[in-house]
Design a protein around this motif. Sequence first.
Motif, PDB file in Angstrom:
ATOM      1  N   VAL A 183       0.870  -1.280  -0.011  1.00  0.00           N
ATOM      2  CA  VAL A 183      -0.054  -0.112  -0.048  1.00  0.00           C
ATOM      3  C   VAL A 183       0.868   1.283  -0.043  1.00  0.00           C
ATOM      4  CG1 VAL A 183      -1.972  -1.108   1.239  1.00  0.00           C
ATOM      5  CG2 VAL A 183      -0.126   0.387   2.425  1.00  0.00           C
ATOM      6  N   GLY A 184       0.351   2.484  -0.231  1.00  0.00           N
ATOM      7  CA  GLY A 184       1.218   3.563  -0.175  1.00  0.00           C
ATOM      8  C   GLY A 184       1.737   3.942  -1.278  1.00  0.00           C
ATOM      9  N   ASN A 185       1.859   3.152  -2.677  1.00  0.00           N
ATOM     10  CA  ASN A 185       2.624   3.709  -3.691  1.00  0.00           C
ATOM     11  C   ASN A 185       1.846   4.967  -4.385  1.00  0.00           C
ATOM     12  OD1 ASN A 185       4.155   3.933  -6.061  1.00  0.00           O
ATOM     13  ND2 ASN A 185       3.233   2.355  -6.936  1.00  0.00           N
ATOM     14  N   GLN A 186       1.783   6.201  -3.807  1.00  0.00           N
ATOM     15  CA  GLN A 186       0.960   7.128  -4.053  1.00  0.00           C
ATOM     16  C   GLN A 186       1.897   8.411  -4.856  1.00  0.00           C
ATOM     17  OE1 GLN A 186      -1.654   8.291  -0.796  1.00  0.00           O
ATOM     18  NE2 GLN A 186      -0.076   7.176   0.350  1.00  0.00           N
ATOM     19  N   HIS A 187       1.160   9.027  -5.885  1.00  0.00           N
ATOM     20  CA  HIS A 187       1.598  10.034  -6.507  1.00  0.00           C
ATOM     21  C   HIS A 187       0.736  11.300  -6.623  1.00  0.00           C
ATOM     22  CE1 HIS A 187       4.761   7.481  -8.393  1.00  0.00           C
ATOM     23  NE2 HIS A 187       3.658   6.598  -8.258  1.00  0.00           N
ATOM     24  N   TYR A 188       1.104  12.727  -6.475  1.00  0.00           N
ATOM     25  CA  TYR A 188       0.267  13.717  -6.381  1.00  0.00           C
ATOM     26  C   TYR A 188       1.038  14.845  -6.937  1.00  0.00           C
ATOM     27  CZ  TYR A 188      -2.689  11.941  -2.542  1.00  0.00           C
ATOM     28  OH  TYR A 188      -3.713  11.096  -1.919  1.00  0.00           O
ATOM     29  N   ASN A 189       0.176  15.428  -7.996  1.00  0.00           N
ATOM     30  CA  ASN A 189       0.362  16.500  -8.678  1.00  0.00           C
ATOM     31  C   ASN A 189      -0.400  17.643  -8.468  1.00  0.00           C
ATOM     32  OD1 ASN A 189       2.642  15.662 -10.936  1.00  0.00           O
ATOM     33  ND2 ASN A 189       1.175  13.785 -10.851  1.00  0.00           N
TER      34      ASN A 189
ATOM     35  N   GLN B 263      -5.594  19.408  -8.149  1.00  0.00           N
ATOM     36  CA  GLN B 263      -4.688  18.458  -7.645  1.00  0.00           C
ATOM     37  C   GLN B 263      -5.113  17.143  -8.364  1.00  0.00           C
ATOM     38  OE1 GLN B 263      -4.409  16.175  -3.654  1.00  0.00           O
ATOM     39  NE2 GLN B 263      -3.016  18.031  -3.490  1.00  0.00           N
ATOM     40  N   ARG B 264      -3.964  16.198  -8.646  1.00  0.00           N
ATOM     41  CA  ARG B 264      -4.541  14.967  -9.245  1.00  0.00           C
ATOM     42  C   ARG B 264      -3.705  13.958  -8.822  1.00  0.00           C
ATOM     43  NH1 ARG B 264      -7.652  13.372 -13.601  1.00  0.00           N
ATOM     44  NH2 ARG B 264      -7.218  11.540 -14.444  1.00  0.00           N
ATOM     45  N   ALA B 265      -4.326  12.815  -8.059  1.00  0.00           N
ATOM     46  CA  ALA B 265      -3.672  11.865  -7.203  1.00  0.00           C
ATOM     47  C   ALA B 265      -3.836  10.468  -8.121  1.00  0.00           C
ATOM     48  CB  ALA B 265      -4.294  11.667  -6.003  1.00  0.00           C
ATOM     49  N   SER B 266      -2.898   9.530  -7.910  1.00  0.00           N
ATOM     50  CA  SER B 266      -2.897   8.320  -8.419  1.00  0.00           C
ATOM     51  C   SER B 266      -2.223   7.245  -7.588  1.00  0.00           C
ATOM     52  CB  SER B 266      -2.086   8.300  -9.840  1.00  0.00           C
ATOM     53  OG  SER B 266      -0.837   8.436  -9.746  1.00  0.00           O
ATOM     54  N   GLY B 267      -2.347   6.035  -7.664  1.00  0.00           N
ATOM     55  CA  GLY B 267      -2.077   4.769  -7.103  1.00  0.00           C
ATOM     56  C   GLY B 267      -2.664   4.336  -5.975  1.00  0.00           C
ATOM     57  N   THR B 268      -1.958   3.903  -4.722  1.00  0.00           N
ATOM     58  CA  THR B 268      -2.582   3.155  -3.797  1.00  0.00           C
ATOM     59  C   THR B 268      -2.638   4.424  -2.501  1.00  0.00           C
ATOM     60  OG1 THR B 268      -2.637   1.093  -4.828  1.00  0.00           O
ATOM     61  CG2 THR B 268      -3.386   0.891  -2.530  1.00  0.00           C
ATOM     62  N   SER B 269      -3.629   4.525  -1.798  1.00  0.00           N
ATOM     63  CA  SER B 269      -3.416   5.019  -0.482  1.00  0.00           C
ATOM     64  C   SER B 269      -2.732   4.449   0.646  1.00  0.00           C
ATOM     65  CB  SER B 269      -4.678   5.736  -0.158  1.00  0.00           C
ATOM     66  OG  SER B 269      -5.519   4.934   0.466  1.00  0.00           O
TER      67      SER B 269
ATOM     68  N   THR C  21      -4.109   3.487   3.185  1.00  0.00           N
ATOM     69  CA  THR C  21      -5.333   2.560   3.474  1.00  0.00           C
ATOM     70  C   THR C  21      -5.599   1.453   2.749  1.00  0.00           C
ATOM     71  OG1 THR C  21      -7.156   3.611   2.453  1.00  0.00           O
ATOM     72  CG2 THR C  21      -6.738   4.503   4.543  1.00  0.00           C
ATOM     73  N   GLY C  22      -4.999   1.344   1.532  1.00  0.00           N
ATOM     74  CA  GLY C  22      -4.939   0.128   0.630  1.00  0.00           C
ATOM     75  C   GLY C  22      -6.051   0.393  -0.470  1.00  0.00           C
ATOM     76  N   ALA C  23      -6.702   1.477  -0.376  1.00  0.00           N
ATOM     77  CA  ALA C  23      -7.918   1.992  -1.308  1.00  0.00           C
ATOM     78  C   ALA C  23      -6.913   2.870  -2.272  1.00  0.00           C
ATOM     79  CB  ALA C  23      -8.925   2.553  -0.753  1.00  0.00           C
ATOM     80  N   GLY C  24      -7.602   3.139  -3.441  1.00  0.00           N
ATOM     81  CA  GLY C  24      -7.143   4.034  -4.335  1.00  0.00           C
ATOM     82  C   GLY C  24      -6.975   5.608  -3.806  1.00  0.00           C
ATOM     83  N   ALA C  25      -6.039   6.141  -4.453  1.00  0.00           N
ATOM     84  CA  ALA C  25      -5.532   7.149  -3.857  1.00  0.00           C
ATOM     85  C   ALA C  25      -6.555   8.392  -4.412  1.00  0.00           C
ATOM     86  CB  ALA C  25      -4.009   7.709  -4.374  1.00  0.00           C
ATOM     87  N   VAL C  26      -6.849   9.228  -3.500  1.00  0.00           N
ATOM     88  CA  VAL C  26      -8.029  10.299  -3.747  1.00  0.00           C
ATOM     89  C   VAL C  26      -7.012  11.593  -3.508  1.00  0.00           C
ATOM     90  CG1 VAL C  26     -10.069   9.060  -3.360  1.00  0.00           C
ATOM     91  CG2 VAL C  26      -8.776  10.301  -1.342  1.00  0.00           C
ATOM     92  N   ALA C  27      -7.582  12.764  -3.931  1.00  0.00           N
ATOM     93  CA  ALA C  27      -6.967  13.986  -3.964  1.00  0.00           C
ATOM     94  C   ALA C  27      -7.212  14.598  -2.576  1.00  0.00           C
ATOM     95  CB  ALA C  27      -7.519  14.910  -5.301  1.00  0.00           C
ATOM     96  N   ASP C  28      -6.574  15.516  -2.024  1.00  0.00           N
ATOM     97  CA  ASP C  28      -6.820  16.147  -0.900  1.00  0.00           C
ATOM     98  C   ASP C  28      -5.974  17.474  -0.751  1.00  0.00           C
ATOM     99  OD1 ASP C  28      -7.143  16.955   1.635  1.00  0.00           O
ATOM    100  OD2 ASP C  28      -6.078  15.346   2.598  1.00  0.00           O
TER     101      ASP C  28
ATOM    102  N   THR D 119     -13.833  13.004  -3.372  1.00  0.00           N
ATOM    103  CA  THR D 119     -14.851  11.889  -3.882  1.00  0.00           C
ATOM    104  C   THR D 119     -14.043  10.991  -4.932  1.00  0.00           C
ATOM    105  OG1 THR D 119     -15.982  12.969  -5.587  1.00  0.00           O
ATOM    106  CG2 THR D 119     -16.858  13.091  -3.246  1.00  0.00           C
ATOM    107  N   ASN D 120     -13.070  11.626  -5.537  1.00  0.00           N
ATOM    108  CA  ASN D 120     -12.327  10.878  -6.599  1.00  0.00           C
ATOM    109  C   ASN D 120     -10.755  11.171  -6.555  1.00  0.00           C
ATOM    110  OD1 ASN D 120     -12.284  13.359  -8.064  1.00  0.00           O
ATOM    111  ND2 ASN D 120     -14.219  12.844  -8.794  1.00  0.00           N
ATOM    112  N   ASN D 121     -10.019  10.938  -7.641  1.00  0.00           N
ATOM    113  CA  ASN D 121      -8.514  11.247  -7.555  1.00  0.00           C
ATOM    114  C   ASN D 121      -8.416  12.653  -8.066  1.00  0.00           C
ATOM    115  OD1 ASN D 121      -9.201  11.007 -10.273  1.00  0.00           O
ATOM    116  ND2 ASN D 121      -7.164   9.940 -10.930  1.00  0.00           N
ATOM    117  N   HIS D 122      -9.296  13.544  -8.323  1.00  0.00           N
ATOM    118  CA  HIS D 122      -8.786  15.046  -8.528  1.00  0.00           C
ATOM    119  C   HIS D 122      -9.745  16.025  -7.536  1.00  0.00           C
ATOM    120  CE1 HIS D 122     -11.856  13.529 -11.424  1.00  0.00           C
ATOM    121  NE2 HIS D 122     -12.355  14.878 -11.369  1.00  0.00           N
TER     122      HIS D 122
END
Length: 392
Positions: free
Chosen positions: A325-331, A354-360, A362-369, A377-380
Motif C-alpha cells: 500500500v502507499g504507492n501514491q503520486h500527487y501533482n 490536484q490529481r492523485a494516482s496509485g494506492t493510498s 489505507t489500501g484503497a485508491g488514492a484520492v485528492a486532498d 470523492t475521486n482522484n482529482h
Amino acid sequence: MKKTTLALAVLGVMATEAHAQSSVTLYGIIDEGVQFLNNSGGTTGGKKVTLDSTSGINGSRWGFKGSEDLGGGLQAIFTMESGININNGQFAQGGTAFGRQIFVGLNSTKVGSLTFGRQYDSITYFLQPVTSQGAQAGSTLFIHPADLDNTGNSLRLNNSVRYMSPNFAGVTFGGTYSLGGVAGNTTANSGYSVGAAYSNGPILLGAAYEYFKNPTSATAGSGFFTSNANGASVLANSLNKGYASATAYQVFGGGAGYTIGSLSLTTSYTNIQYANLSGAFAGGTARFSNVDVAAKYAVSPSLFVMAAYDYLKGSSVTQANGQSVGNQHYNQVSLMTDYFLSKRTDVYLEGAYQRASGTSSTGAGAVADIGNLGDSTNNHQFAIRAALRHRF
C-alpha cells in the motif's frame, strides 16, 4: 546634605526606571474568504462552499507580544497568540486557547534568544521560507499535500525549549526540543528540530531536520500529531491515515530562493518518514518525497501574481500479508493574484488543482486532498478562494 542625598536617590531610581524600558503590543490578522471545493467529504461527499478564516494566507489571529530591557543588550520577551475562527467565534488549532504560540524567554543581541512554551518548530523558521507556500505567500491551497512535512504550520511543539541565534553575516540557526512529559519514559512523546538559513541580497538558502518519538499520543494536547487541545490527529485523511501507528516520525528538507528584479523564484525538497509502523505493517517504514517550484512577480508595488507546482511521491510499504500500500503520486498546480488596497489591507484570489494516482495508505485508491481540506470523492480536486485580509 540630607535633601541632596534624597534628591540623588530619587534621580537614581528614575534613571533605573528609564533604563528598564518595556513595551507591549496588541496585534492581529483577519483573513476571511469564500472557499469552494468541487469534491469533498470522501465517497459520500460532493461540492462544498464555506466562509473560512483559518485556511488563508494568514490564519486569522490576535495576540500580545512584549519586551523589557534588562540592560547590556539583554531583554525579557514574551508572545501570546491565539488563532480564531471569526465565523463562529471559536479558537482555532483544535480549540487551543493560545494555539498558535505562547512563550516567554530571554533575548540577547550578542548570543541569541532562549524561549519556553508552545512554539513553532525549526521547519517553520528555516525551511518554510523557501517553499511555495512560505516564500510566495500562498494559503492552504499552496501547501504540500496533507502538509506531511509541516511546512504549512499545521502543528506546533508543546512543552518546548527553543534557541535562535543572532544574524552572523546572513547566517542564522536554531533548534527546538519538546519534552514528552510521560512518567517513567523521558523520551516518549518528545522530539526536536534543528535548522539553518543564509540570506544575502537576492539569495536565500534554508534547511531543517525534525524528529519525533511516539508522535501520536492517547493524551489530548501531547505528542506531535495530537498536540492540539481536542487531541485530534492530523493523520485524518487517506494519504497518511494508515500510518497513525508510527512510533517515529522525521522530516529533512532544504531549499533555495533567488530574486531577479520583480521576480522571485524558489524551490524545495523534503523527505518524510513514518517509521516503525505497528500492526499489519510489522515495523515497516512509509517514505514520501516532495518537490516544489514557485514564482512570484510584482506587476506593480500593489499587485502580485504567483504560481507554484508541487509533486509528492509516496513509496509503497509491504504489509505482513504481502499486500503493498502507499504507492501514491500527487501533482498539484496553484495560482494566485493579490492586490493591496493599503499597507494593511489586501484582497486576493487563488485556485489549486490536484490529481492523485496509485494506492493510498489505507489500501484503497488514492484520492485528492488539497491542503488537508478533506478527501475528494475521486482522484482529482479543484479549490478556489476569494478573500479579504486586514492586519492590525
